[in-house]
Design a protein around this motif. Structure first.
Motif, mmCIF file in Angstrom:
data_model
loop_
_atom_site.group_PDB
_atom_site.id
_atom_site.type_symbol
_atom_site.label_atom_id
_atom_site.label_comp_id
_atom_site.label_asym_id
_atom_site.label_seq_id
_atom_site.Cartn_x
_atom_site.Cartn_y
_atom_site.Cartn_z
ATOM 1 N N LEU A 155 0.804 -1.296 -0.005
ATOM 2 C CA LEU A 155 0.201 0.058 0.603
ATOM 3 C C LEU A 155 0.643 0.996 0.096
ATOM 4 O O LEU A 155 1.700 1.749 0.885
ATOM 5 N N ARG A 156 0.681 2.492 -1.057
ATOM 6 C CA ARG A 156 1.778 3.461 -1.050
ATOM 7 C C ARG A 156 0.764 4.278 0.478
ATOM 8 O O ARG A 156 -0.271 4.434 0.851
ATOM 9 N N CYS A 157 1.703 4.525 1.656
ATOM 10 C CA CYS A 157 1.329 5.610 2.744
ATOM 11 C C CYS A 157 2.351 6.454 2.810
ATOM 12 O O CYS A 157 2.995 6.568 3.423
ATOM 13 N N ASP A 158 1.907 7.647 2.831
ATOM 14 C CA ASP A 158 2.422 8.948 3.032
ATOM 15 C C ASP A 158 2.195 9.805 4.429
ATOM 16 O O ASP A 158 0.954 9.797 4.998
ATOM 17 N N PHE A 159 3.198 10.188 4.788
ATOM 18 C CA PHE A 159 3.567 10.664 6.122
ATOM 19 C C PHE A 159 2.680 11.960 6.173
ATOM 20 O O PHE A 159 3.475 12.982 5.553
ATOM 21 N N VAL A 160 1.531 12.431 6.455
ATOM 22 C CA VAL A 160 1.339 14.481 6.124
ATOM 23 C C VAL A 160 1.483 14.856 7.919
ATOM 24 O O VAL A 160 1.163 16.121 7.190
ATOM 25 N N GLY A 161 1.770 14.296 8.461
ATOM 26 C CA GLY A 161 1.975 14.668 10.168
ATOM 27 C C GLY A 161 0.407 15.432 10.367
ATOM 28 O O GLY A 161 -0.756 14.917 9.992
ATOM 29 N N HIS A 162 0.389 15.487 11.656
ATOM 30 C CA HIS A 162 -0.489 15.326 12.784
ATOM 31 C C HIS A 162 -1.260 17.103 12.305
ATOM 32 O O HIS A 162 -0.651 17.767 12.939
ATOM 33 N N PRO A 163 -2.802 17.930 12.999
ATOM 34 C CA PRO A 163 -2.708 18.313 12.605
ATOM 35 C C PRO A 163 -2.825 19.406 14.076
ATOM 36 O O PRO A 163 -3.088 20.332 14.578
ATOM 37 N N VAL A 164 -2.431 18.061 15.748
ATOM 38 C CA VAL A 164 -1.871 18.944 16.446
ATOM 39 C C VAL A 164 -0.956 20.026 16.138
ATOM 40 O O VAL A 164 -0.936 20.814 17.306
ATOM 41 N N VAL A 165 0.323 20.137 15.286
ATOM 42 C CA VAL A 165 1.222 21.168 15.239
ATOM 43 C C VAL A 165 0.646 22.394 15.091
ATOM 44 O O VAL A 165 1.679 23.535 15.251
ATOM 45 N N THR A 166 -0.288 22.325 14.029
ATOM 46 C CA THR A 166 -0.870 24.119 14.001
ATOM 47 C C THR A 166 -1.798 24.324 14.397
ATOM 48 O O THR A 166 -2.227 25.044 14.465
ATOM 49 N N ALA A 167 -2.576 23.825 15.755
ATOM 50 C CA ALA A 167 -3.199 23.998 16.368
ATOM 51 C C ALA A 167 -2.639 25.174 17.733
ATOM 52 O O ALA A 167 -1.485 25.377 17.381
ATOM 53 N N PRO A 168 -4.031 26.151 17.562
ATOM 54 C CA PRO A 168 -2.777 27.230 18.485
ATOM 55 C C PRO A 168 -2.757 26.911 19.602
ATOM 56 O O PRO A 168 -3.077 25.781 20.198
ATOM 57 N N ARG A 169 -1.887 27.996 20.363
ATOM 58 C CA ARG A 169 -1.364 27.716 21.319
ATOM 59 C C ARG A 169 -1.885 29.341 22.773
ATOM 60 O O ARG A 169 -1.460 30.152 21.734
ATOM 61 N N ALA A 170 -1.301 28.757 23.979
ATOM 62 C CA ALA A 170 -1.633 30.097 24.659
ATOM 63 C C ALA A 170 -0.151 30.474 24.975
ATOM 64 O O ALA A 170 0.935 29.984 24.995
ATOM 65 N N SER A 171 0.157 31.648 24.867
ATOM 66 C CA SER A 171 1.436 32.696 25.509
ATOM 67 C C SER A 171 1.503 32.573 26.649
ATOM 68 O O SER A 171 0.975 32.389 27.536
ATOM 69 N N VAL A 282 -5.730 13.341 24.658
ATOM 70 C CA VAL A 282 -5.168 14.603 24.929
ATOM 71 C C VAL A 282 -3.541 14.448 25.557
ATOM 72 O O VAL A 282 -2.989 16.369 25.304
ATOM 73 N N SER A 283 -3.175 13.777 25.125
ATOM 74 C CA SER A 283 -1.614 13.241 26.013
ATOM 75 C C SER A 283 -1.158 14.472 24.766
ATOM 76 O O SER A 283 0.318 15.036 24.848
ATOM 77 N N LEU A 284 -0.842 14.689 23.310
ATOM 78 C CA LEU A 284 -0.275 15.401 21.973
ATOM 79 C C LEU A 284 -0.718 16.523 23.043
ATOM 80 O O LEU A 284 -0.427 17.632 22.887
ATOM 81 N N GLU A 285 -1.960 17.085 22.877
ATOM 82 C CA GLU A 285 -2.484 18.312 23.227
ATOM 83 C C GLU A 285 -1.483 19.032 24.235
ATOM 84 O O GLU A 285 -1.192 20.180 24.799
ATOM 85 N N LEU A 286 -1.356 18.082 25.747
ATOM 86 C CA LEU A 286 -0.677 18.149 26.583
ATOM 87 C C LEU A 286 1.224 19.056 26.519
ATOM 88 O O LEU A 286 1.866 19.447 26.436
ATOM 89 N N ALA A 287 1.702 17.886 25.077
ATOM 90 C CA ALA A 287 3.132 17.662 24.238
ATOM 91 C C ALA A 287 2.635 19.094 23.920
ATOM 92 O O ALA A 287 4.160 19.924 24.525
ATOM 93 N N ALA A 288 2.115 19.357 23.246
ATOM 94 C CA ALA A 288 1.909 20.643 22.976
ATOM 95 C C ALA A 288 2.699 22.050 23.449
ATOM 96 O O ALA A 288 2.686 23.201 23.115
ATOM 97 N N SER A 289 1.899 22.097 25.308
ATOM 98 C CA SER A 289 1.947 23.093 25.814
ATOM 99 C C SER A 289 3.405 22.126 27.079
ATOM 100 O O SER A 289 3.552 22.943 27.459
ATOM 101 N N ALA A 290 3.444 21.803 26.543
ATOM 102 C CA ALA A 290 5.131 21.278 27.253
ATOM 103 C C ALA A 290 4.706 21.087 28.520
ATOM 104 O O ALA A 290 5.427 21.595 29.399
#
Length: 390
Positions: A155-171, A282-290
């Motif tokens: 099967l052809r499979c392309d890694f295109v990235g996860h949407p969490v990386v473009t989600a807004p983050r709090a300052s 949710v673990s990825l959301e937490l990771a996005a906020s470190a």
């Protein structure tokens, strides 16, 4: 002009589909879309054949009463695709519905078929990959380690990235304002409680989380707790926490504009020192906020034993999987006990090395999921168009 038929069956798929549509429109301004989707895909120009909510059912008990209606919708989608002959059929997650449509389309045509979100064959039930052969021509993967699992089946499979990386983050300023708004001192330890978004898991986990946080407060008496609740379970969360000796600050999104509720949740994630969370994305959301975290989950013991016996990996936390580390502690099934969870939280509040290791893993996770590269929706669009090339 390019034409695509897309199918999304739940809100997460609607978000992926909308980003993909936006990417396709950037690359081909005259592109046309038909299919099934939700409000975000509608904003990108999709007129849904029927409400996406009809597909948002889970479990045998929910599906059986609607089986005939779902089969009619499967046939309707397949017949529409075959009649319109788009450049590609793009199914987004919801495999029980989507792959049935794709199977009918592929049996009667050579229309290019794309499935967005690879099945988690790396975690369990690896034979699911075989079921895609001859049905799906191309898979779009959210995680960088997924393509080899599909490619080994041709099967052809392309890694295109996860949407969490473009989600807004709090300052930092927004995080500080959150603390001030809720009367939490700048140096007061703050823990998030995230027992899930479904009624069953919230009912199971909230009492355990309350006791675990009580253990942590025994070592950190000034520990403050914030519980961002999903709208559908906010009332249940309020009832279940009513007897907690340490009253949490419950963030209830009901009655608030979606943008305001999401901004408040993001600020809470950025303001927290630690989090206790149910297993899931949710673990990825937490990771996005470190935000350092402890993961805990309990389910029916029989179900847990079955899943554990079929599992191909020794961790369920995506941060651990993406970074190939085990820095995030997990307490699953019979290990989901308040005492040891509470002690792990307490240690995480004071162990600077453990906190640093988690923060480093969080940054590495975001990097590996595509942070700094093209947005996932645009990368997915490029992959789809490339897949159409002879």
């Amino acid at each position: 002009m390019k034409r695509f038929f897309l199918i999304a069956g739940e809100p997460s798929g609607d978000a992926l589909g909308a980003a993909l549509m936006e990417g396709l429109r950037q690359l081909h301004p005259d592109v046309q879309f038909t299919g099934v989707g939700g409000p975000l895909m509608a904003e990108q120009g999709l007129v849904s054949l029927f409400p996406m909510d009809e597909l948002s059912v889970m479990g045998i008990a929910e599906v059986l009463p609607r089986y005939r209606a779902l089969m009619r919708r499967i046939n309707q989608c397949a017949e529409t695709v075959l009649r319109e002959k788009p450049d590609a059929l793009i199914t987004i997650d919801s495999p029980d519905f989507s792959l049935r449509v794709a199977r009918r389309v592929k049996a009667a045509s050579d229309i290019h078929t794309v499935h967005y979100v690879a099945p988690t064959v790396w975690a369990w039930r690896p034979k699911r990959a075989e079921k895609l052969v001859g049905v799906i021509d191309q898979v779009l993967a959210l995680f960088p380690f997924e393509p080899p699992y599909l490619q080994r089946h041709g099967l052809r499979c392309d890694f295109v990235g996860h949407p969490v990386v473009t989600a807004p983050r709090a300052s930092r300023d927004e995080a500080a304002a959150f603390r001030k708004r809720h009367g939490i001192g700048a140096h007061t330890p703050l823990a998030l409680a995230l027992p899930g978004s479904r009624q069953g898991e919230v009912a199971r986990l909230t009492p355990i989380f309350g006791d675990a946080l009580g253990v942590a407060r025994g070592q950190h008496p000034d520990l403050q707790i914030v519980l961002p609740a999903a709208g559908a379970v906010a009332a249940l969360v309020t009832d279940l926490t009513a007897n907690w000796p340490h009253k949490p600050i419950i963030l209830n999104p009901q009655g608030l504009p979606a943008a305001v509720a999401q901004a408040e949740k993001r600020a809470a994630f950025a303001a927290a020192d630690v989090a206790l969370a149910a297993s899931g994305t949710v673990s990825l959301e937490l990771a996005a906020s470190a935000t350092p975290m402890v993961i805990a989950y309990r389910m029916n013991p029989i179900s847990f034993r079955i899943i554990r016996s079929m599992a191909l990996i020794d961790t369920v936390t995506l941060v651990n999987i993406v970074t190939d580390t085990r820095v995030v502690p997990e307490f699953l099934g019979p290990d989901c006990q308040p005492g040891q969870i509470g002690r792990a939280l307490s240690e995480l509040l004071t162990d600077s090395k453990a906190r640093a290791a988690q923060i480093a893993a969080a940054h590495l996770t975001m990097e590996r999921l595509g942070q700094g590269a093209e947005p996932p929706g645009l990368r997915a669009a490029r992959a789809v168009l490339d897949g159409l090339s002879p």
